[in-house]
Write a protein that holds these residues in place. Structure first.
Motif, PDB file in Angstrom:
ATOM      1  N   ASN A   1       9.128  -1.456   9.601  1.00 53.43           N
ATOM      2  CA  ASN A   1       9.280  -2.834   9.163  1.00 53.43           C
ATOM      3  C   ASN A   1      10.619  -3.466   9.512  1.00 53.43           C
ATOM      4  O   ASN A   1      10.726  -4.690   9.525  1.00 53.43           O
ATOM      5  CB  ASN A   1       9.078  -2.941   7.652  1.00 53.43           C
TER       6      ASN A   1
ATOM      7  N   PRO B   1      10.949  -3.624  14.803  1.00 54.94           N
ATOM      8  CA  PRO B   1      10.730  -5.041  15.132  1.00 54.94           C
ATOM      9  C   PRO B   1      11.993  -5.769  15.597  1.00 54.94           C
ATOM     10  O   PRO B   1      11.921  -6.720  16.369  1.00 54.94           O
ATOM     11  CB  PRO B   1      10.241  -5.650  13.814  1.00 54.94           C
ATOM     12  N   ARG B   2      13.164  -5.329  15.167  1.00 56.25           N
ATOM     13  CA  ARG B   2      14.420  -5.966  15.563  1.00 56.25           C
ATOM     14  C   ARG B   2      15.028  -5.319  16.813  1.00 56.25           C
ATOM     15  O   ARG B   2      16.163  -5.610  17.168  1.00 56.25           O
ATOM     16  CB  ARG B   2      15.403  -5.911  14.411  1.00 56.25           C
TER      17      ARG B   2
END
Length: 148
Positions: free
Chosen positions: A29, A33-34
């Motif tokens: 999470n 994603p970053r």
């Protein structure tokens, strides 16, 4: 627990190229994603080793440059003029003023956060100011505050 390879330095977790174990949700999470991390697989472990080698080379180059700057600045005395009443200054001299004075007098540009002052300088005279250019390179510079 998920094993991941860091693509960038993450404070409190590790540096670029490190293989670390984190909670599945944190990896899924936040980190992936970053683009801060990627899942560790057989082929990506070699890629992580290459990241660590390039990080070590860059770190050695940065340390050598910081040591060169330190050798030059240690021998200098930086003079700052400020308005005063007796021994006390009207206001104070902070890290930004010290960095600006070093840049003007020596031509070496420092960032304000590289100048370590426990508190602002508020009296005339000579002071020792700590400078940290690299995690392994820390030295003191003599700063003389004179009346304007």
């Amino acid at each position: 627990m998920a094993q991941i390879i860091l693509r960038a330095d993450v404070k409190g977790l590790g540096k670029r190229g490190d293989i670390v174990d984190v909670a599945d949700g944190f990896a899924r999470n936040y980190l992936v994603p970053r683009n801060l991390a990627m899942p560790a697989a057989a082929g990506t472990v070699a890629q992580a080793a290459a990241m660590r080698r390039s990080r070590d080379l860059r770190d050695a180059k940065d340390r050598a440059a910081a040591e060169t700057i330190a050798r030059e600045l240690v021998t200098k005395t930086v003079t700052i003029s400020a308005k005063s009443h007796g021994e006390r200054l009207f206001g104070s001299v902070g890290a930004a003023e010290v960095a600006d004075a070093i840049a003007k007098q020596t031509g070496i540009t420092l960032e304000r956060r590289q100048v370590n002052l426990s508190e602002a300088l508020k009296i005339l005279g000579a002071h020792e100011v700590s400078i940290r250019l690299h995690s392994d390179v820390q030295f003191s510079v003599n700063v003389e505050i004179v009346p304007a």
